[in-house]
Design a protein around this motif. Structure first.
Motif, mmCIF file in Angstrom:
data_model
loop_
_atom_site.group_PDB
_atom_site.id
_atom_site.type_symbol
_atom_site.label_atom_id
_atom_site.label_comp_id
_atom_site.label_asym_id
_atom_site.label_seq_id
_atom_site.Cartn_x
_atom_site.Cartn_y
_atom_site.Cartn_z
ATOM 1 N N VAL A 461 0.821 -1.206 0.000
ATOM 2 C CA VAL A 461 0.000 0.000 0.000
ATOM 3 C C VAL A 461 0.855 1.256 0.000
ATOM 4 O O VAL A 461 1.688 1.455 0.878
ATOM 5 N N GLU A 462 0.635 2.090 -0.996
ATOM 6 C CA GLU A 462 1.293 3.391 -1.020
ATOM 7 C C GLU A 462 0.217 4.446 -0.838
ATOM 8 O O GLU A 462 -0.751 4.500 -1.602
ATOM 9 N N ILE A 463 0.372 5.266 0.201
ATOM 10 C CA ILE A 463 -0.663 6.259 0.485
ATOM 11 C C ILE A 463 -0.401 7.533 -0.306
ATOM 12 O O ILE A 463 0.722 8.030 -0.345
ATOM 13 N N LEU A 464 -1.439 8.048 -0.950
ATOM 14 C CA LEU A 464 -1.319 9.304 -1.689
ATOM 15 C C LEU A 464 -1.877 10.421 -0.821
ATOM 16 O O LEU A 464 -2.963 10.276 -0.249
ATOM 17 N N THR A 465 -1.154 11.518 -0.736
ATOM 18 C CA THR A 465 -1.623 12.608 0.126
ATOM 19 C C THR A 465 -1.690 13.914 -0.653
ATOM 20 O O THR A 465 -1.123 14.035 -1.730
ATOM 21 N N SER A 466 -2.415 14.860 -0.062
ATOM 22 C CA SER A 466 -2.455 16.198 -0.636
ATOM 23 C C SER A 466 -2.554 17.204 0.500
ATOM 24 O O SER A 466 -3.260 16.981 1.479
ATOM 25 N N GLN A 467 -1.826 18.298 0.345
ATOM 26 C CA GLN A 467 -1.860 19.369 1.346
ATOM 27 C C GLN A 467 -3.282 19.904 1.520
ATOM 28 O O GLN A 467 -3.652 20.359 2.575
ATOM 29 N N LYS A 468 -4.055 19.849 0.444
ATOM 30 C CA LYS A 468 -5.386 20.465 0.465
ATOM 31 C C LYS A 468 -6.440 19.550 1.084
ATOM 32 O O LYS A 468 -7.547 19.983 1.373
ATOM 33 N N GLN A 469 -6.103 18.283 1.249
ATOM 34 C CA GLN A 469 -7.092 17.326 1.751
ATOM 35 C C GLN A 469 -7.456 17.610 3.207
ATOM 36 O O GLN A 469 -6.612 17.994 4.012
ATOM 37 N N LYS A 470 -8.745 17.440 3.515
ATOM 38 C CA LYS A 470 -9.208 17.609 4.895
ATOM 39 C C LYS A 470 -10.183 16.491 5.265
ATOM 40 O O LYS A 470 -11.005 16.092 4.441
ATOM 41 N N PRO A 471 -10.135 16.028 6.502
ATOM 42 C CA PRO A 471 -11.086 14.988 6.930
ATOM 43 C C PRO A 471 -12.526 15.502 6.916
ATOM 44 O O PRO A 471 -12.757 16.698 7.072
ATOM 45 N N THR A 472 -13.465 14.614 6.728
ATOM 46 C CA THR A 472 -14.883 14.954 6.840
ATOM 47 C C THR A 472 -15.549 13.944 7.766
ATOM 48 O O THR A 472 -14.947 12.920 8.107
ATOM 49 N N GLU A 473 -16.787 14.261 8.167
ATOM 50 C CA GLU A 473 -17.559 13.334 9.018
ATOM 51 C C GLU A 473 -17.601 11.934 8.408
ATOM 52 O O GLU A 473 -17.561 10.930 9.098
ATOM 53 N N GLU A 474 -17.709 11.921 7.094
ATOM 54 C CA GLU A 474 -17.838 10.657 6.377
ATOM 55 C C GLU A 474 -16.659 9.716 6.642
ATOM 56 O O GLU A 474 -16.820 8.502 6.633
ATOM 57 N N TRP A 475 -15.519 10.306 6.863
ATOM 58 C CA TRP A 475 -14.325 9.485 7.092
ATOM 59 C C TRP A 475 -14.518 8.495 8.237
ATOM 60 O O TRP A 475 -13.926 7.429 8.252
ATOM 61 N N LEU A 476 -15.319 8.887 9.221
ATOM 62 C CA LEU A 476 -15.509 8.017 10.379
ATOM 63 C C LEU A 476 -16.100 6.671 9.973
ATOM 64 O O LEU A 476 -15.928 5.675 10.654
ATOM 65 N N GLN A 477 -16.811 6.673 8.850
ATOM 66 C CA GLN A 477 -17.379 5.404 8.383
ATOM 67 C C GLN A 477 -16.349 4.524 7.693
ATOM 68 O O GLN A 477 -16.576 3.349 7.469
ATOM 69 N N TYR A 478 -15.226 5.130 7.304
ATOM 70 C CA TYR A 478 -14.240 4.353 6.569
ATOM 71 C C TYR A 478 -13.228 3.654 7.465
ATOM 72 O O TYR A 478 -12.517 2.781 7.014
ATOM 73 N N VAL A 479 -13.112 4.118 8.700
ATOM 74 C CA VAL A 479 -12.028 3.589 9.517
ATOM 75 C C VAL A 479 -12.547 2.652 10.602
ATOM 76 O O VAL A 479 -13.688 2.782 11.045
ATOM 77 N N ILE A 480 -11.718 1.722 11.020
ATOM 78 C CA ILE A 480 -12.122 0.842 12.113
ATOM 79 C C ILE A 480 -11.107 0.849 13.254
ATOM 80 O O ILE A 480 -11.403 0.385 14.331
ATOM 81 N N THR A 481 -9.911 1.359 13.024
ATOM 82 C CA THR A 481 -8.957 1.382 14.138
ATOM 83 C C THR A 481 -9.268 2.567 15.035
ATOM 84 O O THR A 481 -9.713 3.610 14.568
ATOM 85 N N SER A 482 -9.044 2.386 16.330
ATOM 86 C CA SER A 482 -9.400 3.461 17.237
ATOM 87 C C SER A 482 -8.436 4.630 17.087
ATOM 88 O O SER A 482 -8.798 5.766 17.337
ATOM 89 N N LYS A 483 -7.234 4.355 16.633
ATOM 90 C CA LYS A 483 -6.291 5.443 16.437
ATOM 91 C C LYS A 483 -6.820 6.394 15.369
ATOM 92 O O LYS A 483 -6.927 7.599 15.586
ATOM 93 N N ALA A 484 -7.168 5.853 14.215
ATOM 94 C CA ALA A 484 -7.681 6.689 13.129
ATOM 95 C C ALA A 484 -8.949 7.397 13.570
ATOM 96 O O ALA A 484 -9.112 8.596 13.385
ATOM 97 N N ARG A 485 -9.836 6.631 14.203
ATOM 98 C CA ARG A 485 -11.105 7.218 14.622
ATOM 99 C C ARG A 485 -10.908 8.410 15.555
ATOM 100 O O ARG A 485 -11.482 9.473 15.366
ATOM 101 N N SER A 486 -10.055 8.223 16.559
ATOM 102 C CA SER A 486 -9.929 9.310 17.531
ATOM 103 C C SER A 486 -9.194 10.503 16.919
ATOM 104 O O SER A 486 -9.487 11.644 17.246
ATOM 105 N N LYS A 487 -8.271 10.263 15.999
ATOM 106 C CA LYS A 487 -7.589 11.386 15.339
ATOM 107 C C LYS A 487 -8.548 12.181 14.463
ATOM 108 O O LYS A 487 -8.504 13.402 14.422
ATOM 109 N N ILE A 488 -9.415 11.465 13.753
ATOM 110 C CA ILE A 488 -10.375 12.152 12.891
ATOM 111 C C ILE A 488 -11.363 12.948 13.741
ATOM 112 O O ILE A 488 -11.626 14.118 13.492
#
Ligand code: MN
Length: 735
Positions: A461-488
């Motif tokens: 897996v190679e992650i693609l990033t962008s300076q302009k990208q921002k999290p949204t509420e929707e992201w919470l539905q995509y993640v299952i690890t508590s680390k990602a969830r709590s950061k979002i």
């Protein structure tokens, strides 16, 4: 009934346990250790001298037993033995942590502190157990021995649960299956995990437990014969090839048998790998892997393996450190048998888990970076980054406990282990929070994939990033690890807060422009007008343009018009009352609490208890709610809010009718509905409330709601219906 206690007999009994502890620990003791243990024993004995356990035994037998488990079953050393002996001293006696520290040093004191429950009163709605658990974990991240001793403590309490009142048994058993058994599993303490699960079953589903236990016992001699025969050719060949080895055949635990029966909907006899054969090899570590595969080859020379059931945890150990090679083969009598192949070292780690790990590590024999250590680091991280409530935290922690794992690699080939069903976005957060927050998508095995892509074993897996990208509420539905969830969540919260500040500025400017005073009363008028009842939410909506600032006009603040009222809390649901009405329920049906006091209660819609069911009461803001002990939510309620559980028991008045649901399936034929309804209303005089039947392709499926007196009445009905020609299944369902 009072029994006379002979103090001398008791003293001898205590000493016997103490000497046994010393004997078990002896091979591991260093200079001065025995003296320290003796001091801890005497301290504990003195501190608990007036106390007895519920069973009537002197209390000191409990810390002694915990210390015994700690050394014998987990393999820990002197510090842990001392801490185990003292583990209840601060909680239950005038001793304080400072005293322990003075007498036994900082290390022991910290462990005992971690094991001491938070004292004091808890707010309604918080969970005492969750707070305690969190505290324990905080200490875990410093010293894992806290959790190991806690597990020993829990194991002994479960072993001696008989003398506890029923509601305590349910509470303690539920906590055990909810948290402690998964935790034991996560720490690789296989034997303890299994025993905890079986004990849980013994106290929550006694009937089934006893039945299965009997059947396992009955089949013992046949099993032994079978194992002997099965093992014979393997045994001969291993000897011929000069292996040092041991072969064990052990039955599956009661709990795992039942789990399998229920999951696959099969009978006891059909649970094919009721036992597993284990081949333990005495080989030097550098030859382990080759030897395991050699034995695999020998086993499969004699028996045909099931290719779908080969598990290689030798090349890639499980995250809890477990290493073993599993295969399932066909025996000559046509029965599948699981064969586990591992070295002596692997076996010890599998049985004793964490402690054995360290033992091998201390001798310098084992791995630079164990997966278990990685897990403990992760727990530490969770504790540091997580600012949700203790209860949410415990839930998330539990989810992280023993979900399956998926193995994925970074472009440079670094292995990341994530929980099963983790996504590309989880992967990004696992690498670094910044990468997660700016994640656009991923290239998985050279192919572009969205954030929500679910990882598969072996993905690169190679992650693609962008300076302009921002999290949204929707992201919470995509993640299952508590680390990602709590950061979002954290990011969204901060974002909302700063946007709300902008919104507040806009509102203040607008009011200034209109010449309206920024008073509480005026502000309430604003909230009511825009139907937003939370100030931050209101400002936020203004900031993002959901509320147009220009719509704030002077006439909203006309003092001659009475301000609209902010709504109060929601009305209690009328629905429940309706349900109660059709049930014809009277408040006298249940006895609740330790006395025979009669309370108002409602029946839980999730599990629909009727008289005859094993039930408990759960205190809520709206009074006591009655659930079945087998309710799917029961375990969680009892383990999170044990202090809100009240005893509940049906009285003997059975004239009233209760609503219960039946699901019925079978092959369709003319006149079937007629037959079913006739049995219900004519022969058993049961009132039917509703019946729905769908047929499709010659099969039908129906739901019938009936009024019955109790479980016996209901079971009779089920029996009769099962005999109707064409009916294949009749079962009760909940809600
Ligand atoms: Mn204890």
């Amino acid at each position: 009934m009072a029994t006379l206690i002979d103090p001398e007999v008791e003293r001898q009994e205590i000493l016997r346990h103490y000497r046994r502890l010393l004997r078990t620990a002896k091979p591991y003791l260093k200079e001065g250790d025995a003296k320290l243990i003796k001091k801890a024993f005497n301290t504990s004995l003195e501190a608990h001298k007036e106390m007895r356990r519920k069973s009537g035994e002197p209390y000191i037998l409990h810390p002694l037993a915990v210390a015994q488990i700690v050394v014998e079953e987990i393999g820990l050393g002197t510090t842990s033995i001392v801490a185990a002996l003292l583990h209840d001293v601060v909680e239950d006696t005038p001793w304080e942590i400072a005293d322990v520290e003075r007498e036994f040093g900082t290390k022991v004191a910290r462990i005992v502190d971690g094991l001491t429950k938070i004292s004091g009163v808890f707010e309604y709605g918080t969970s005492e157990q969750a707070e305690n658990f969190r505290k324990m974990l905080l200490t875990l991240s410093e010293d894992v021995r806290v959790i190991l001793i806690k597990l020993a403590d829990r194991l002994h309490n479960m072993r001696t649960l008989d003398s506890m009142p029923r509601h305590k048994q349910l509470k303690i058993s539920s906590e055990t299956i909810y948290l402690y058994a998964p935790l034991a599993h996560r720490l690789g303490l296989y034997a303890i995990k299994t025993e905890l699960e079986d004990l849980h079953l013994k106290y929550t589903d006694t009937e089934i437990y006893n039945e299965l236990l009997n059947r396992v016992r009955q089949s013992r001699s046949a099993r032994n014969r079978f194992i002997k025969e099965f093992v014979l050719p393997i045994d001969d060949e291993l000897k011929a090839q000069g292996f040092g080895f041991e072969i064990k055949g052990r039955p599956k635990s009661i709990y795992s048998i039942l789990k399998k029966m229920r999951k696959q909907n099969i009978t006891f006899d059909e649970v094919y790998d009721l036992f597993a054969i284990r081949v333990i090899l005495d080989v030097p570590q550098e030859q382990e892997k080759a030897a395991c595969w050699q034995v695999y080859s020998i086993v499969t020379d004699f028996y045909q393996p099931n290719p779908d059931r080969l598990r290689d945890w030798v090349s890639t150990p499980k995250a809890n450190g477990y290493e073993s090679l599993h295969t399932t083969v066909m025996s000559r009598s046509g029965q599948w048998v699981e064969v586990q192949i591992r070295s002596r070292r692997m076996d010890e780690i599998a049985e004793k888990g964490y402690a054995a790990h360290w033992k091998y590590k201390d001798t310098g024999a084992i791995q630079p970076e164990s997966t278990l250590e990685a897990w403990i680091n992760k727990v530490r991280e969770m504790l540091e980054t997580n600012n949700s409530s203790a209860l949410e935290f415990m839930d998330e922690f539990r989810q992280n406990l023993f979900v399956k794992e998926v193995y994925a690699f970074t472009p440079k080939g670094k292995l990341l282990i994530l929980p099963d069903k983790a996504t590309a976005l989880d992967f990004a957060f696992e690498i670094h929070t910044h990468i997660g927050l700016q994640c656009l998508g991923a290239k998985v095995n050279q192919k572009l994939q969205p954030l929500s892509y679910q990882l598969r074993n072996g993905d690169q897996v190679e992650i693609l990033t962008s300076q302009k990208q921002k999290p949204t509420e929707e992201w919470l539905q995509y993640v299952i690890t508590s680390k990602a969830r709590s950061k979002i969540k954290e990011w969204l919260r901060d974002d909302k807060r700063s946007k709300a500040d902008d919104g507040r500025f806009i509102v203040e400017k607008r009011l200034e422009l209109l010449g309206v005073e920024y008073s509480q009363d005026n502000f309430n008028r604003l909230l009511a007008h825009f139907k937003t009842y939370n100030a931050q939410e209101f400002f936020y909506r203004v900031a993002i343009g959901q509320i147009d600032g220009r719509e704030i006009k002077t006439d909203l603040f006309d003092p001659t018009i009475e301000a609209p009222r902010l709504p109060s809390k929601l009305e209690p649901k009328a629905f429940d009352h309706e349900v109660q009405k059709i049930r014809g329920l009277s408040a006298n049906m249940l006895v609740i609490g330790e006395q025979t006091d009669k309370f108002d209660y409602t029946i839980a819609p999730c599990c629909n208890p009727i008289p005859g069911d094993d039930v408990f009461g759960f205190e809520t803001e709206n009074g006591i709610v009655i659930h079945r002990t087998s309710c799917p939510k029961a375990v969680k309620m009892m383990s999170n809010y044990g202090n809100r559980i009240v005893r509940a028991k049906w009285t003997d008045q059975l004239e009233l009718a209760f609503l219960a649901g039946l699901r019925i399936k079978g092959s369709d034929r003319v006149g079937l509905v007629n037959d079913v309804t006739r049995i219900i209303s004519n022969s058993l005089k049961v009132n039917m409330r509703s019946i729905t039947i769908d047929s499709d392709d010659g099969m039908f499926e129906g739901q019938i709601m009936v009024f019955v007196n109790d479980t016996a009445h209901l079971n009779k009905l089920i029996q009769r219906l099962s005999k109707v020609n064409g009916v294949l299944l009749v079962e009760r369902f909940d809600s």
